[in-house]
Scaffold this motif. Structure first.
Motif, PDB file in Angstrom:
ATOM      1  N   GLU A   1      -0.467 108.685 -43.155  1.00  0.00           N
ATOM      2  CA  GLU A   1      -0.080 108.685 -41.739  1.00  0.00           C
ATOM      3  C   GLU A   1       0.235 110.093 -41.265  1.00  0.00           C
ATOM      4  N   LEU A   2       0.892 110.879 -42.124  1.00  0.00           N
ATOM      5  CA  LEU A   2       1.191 112.265 -41.761  1.00  0.00           C
ATOM      6  C   LEU A   2      -0.102 113.059 -41.566  1.00  0.00           C
ATOM      7  N   ARG A   3      -1.087 112.806 -42.419  1.00  0.00           N
ATOM      8  CA  ARG A   3      -2.387 113.466 -42.269  1.00  0.00           C
ATOM      9  C   ARG A   3      -2.997 113.090 -40.912  1.00  0.00           C
TER      10      ARG A   3
ATOM     11  N   ASN B   1       3.448 120.433 -48.292  1.00  0.00           N
ATOM     12  CA  ASN B   1       4.589 120.001 -47.481  1.00  0.00           C
ATOM     13  C   ASN B   1       4.124 119.201 -46.256  1.00  0.00           C
ATOM     14  N   PRO B   2       3.613 117.979 -46.454  1.00  0.00           N
ATOM     15  CA  PRO B   2       3.077 117.227 -45.311  1.00  0.00           C
ATOM     16  C   PRO B   2       4.107 116.969 -44.215  1.00  0.00           C
ATOM     17  N   LYS B   3       5.334 116.646 -44.578  1.00  0.00           N
ATOM     18  CA  LYS B   3       6.359 116.377 -43.555  1.00  0.00           C
ATOM     19  C   LYS B   3       6.650 117.623 -42.735  1.00  0.00           C
ATOM     20  N   GLY B   4       6.790 118.741 -43.404  1.00  0.00           N
ATOM     21  CA  GLY B   4       7.064 119.998 -42.704  1.00  0.00           C
ATOM     22  C   GLY B   4       5.927 120.411 -41.796  1.00  0.00           C
ATOM     23  N   VAL B   5       4.691 120.165 -42.231  1.00  0.00           N
ATOM     24  CA  VAL B   5       3.526 120.537 -41.427  1.00  0.00           C
ATOM     25  C   VAL B   5       3.463 119.709 -40.142  1.00  0.00           C
TER      26      VAL B   5
END
Length: 197
Positions: free
Chosen positions: A162-164, A99-103
């Motif tokens: 980008e989320l990372r 869940n990259p967005k949630g993280v």
């Protein structure tokens, strides 16, 4: 009459010399203040000058930040509290793949919670970043980068890479803010020790 004219010129020359000395002292003081602020704020100094368009205005802003943060009670974390935050970060990071967005949202919330626990006020983002820049100028850029990616993500414009990067930026700030206060052993005066025996 000649004596009066000479005295007038001497007085005038003295006033001019004193004015030049005062002006030189003022310039020296300003240069010293600029150097101090550049050293303390690092890249944040240049960013603030660019943003505000004037060195004098930027320096006034940076001095105001210092005064505002001096009035805050920023405290280090006790070891158990730091362990709780570290554990929360480890759990959060472990969920990134699923869940990259949630993280990214959780990372922002955890950083904010840590800031509150340390004593930073939670006004708008720019105030938070400005307050952090006083004691942690090297990492405030990471906070701004993470926040920019989070905003792009809210608009659906950020990809997984980008989320990372946002999580990595939050982690740098998180690690910097995770200052721990060592538990001090209780010191018992010798007289009290004799009473306890």
């Amino acid at each position: 009459m000649s004596t009066i004219a000479t005295q007038t010129w001497i007085i005038l020359a003295g006033v001019i010399v004193l004015a030049l000395i005062a002006l030189a002292a003022w310039f020296f003081y300003q240069k010293k203040q600029s150097h101090r602020l550049q050293k303390r704020f690092g890249p944040e100094y240049g960013r603030t000058v660019d943003e505000l368009g004037s060195r004098a205005t930027a320096e006034s802003e940076l001095k105001a930040r210092e005064k505002r943060v001096e009035r805050l009670t920023i405290v280090p974390l006790a070891p158990p509290e730091a362990a709780r935050f570290s554990q929360a970060w480890a759990v959060l990071q472990g969920r990134f793949v699923d869940n990259p967005k949630g993280v990214v949202i959780e990372a922002d919330h955890l950083v904010r919670e840590l800031m509150v626990k340390r004593g930073y006020p939670m006004e708008d983002f720019e105030h938070r970043a400005a307050d952090i820049s006083v004691d942690h100028p090297a990492v405030v850029d990471h906070y701004r980068s993470a926040q920019a990616i989070a905003v792009r993500d809210e608009r659906g414009e950020a990809d997984t890479e980008e989320l990372r990067k946002a999580v990595v930026h939050y982690r740098v700030l998180f690690d910097e803010l995770l200052e721990v206060r060592e538990a001090k052993p209780e010191v018992i005066p010798a007289k009290q020790m004799e009473v306890r025996k």
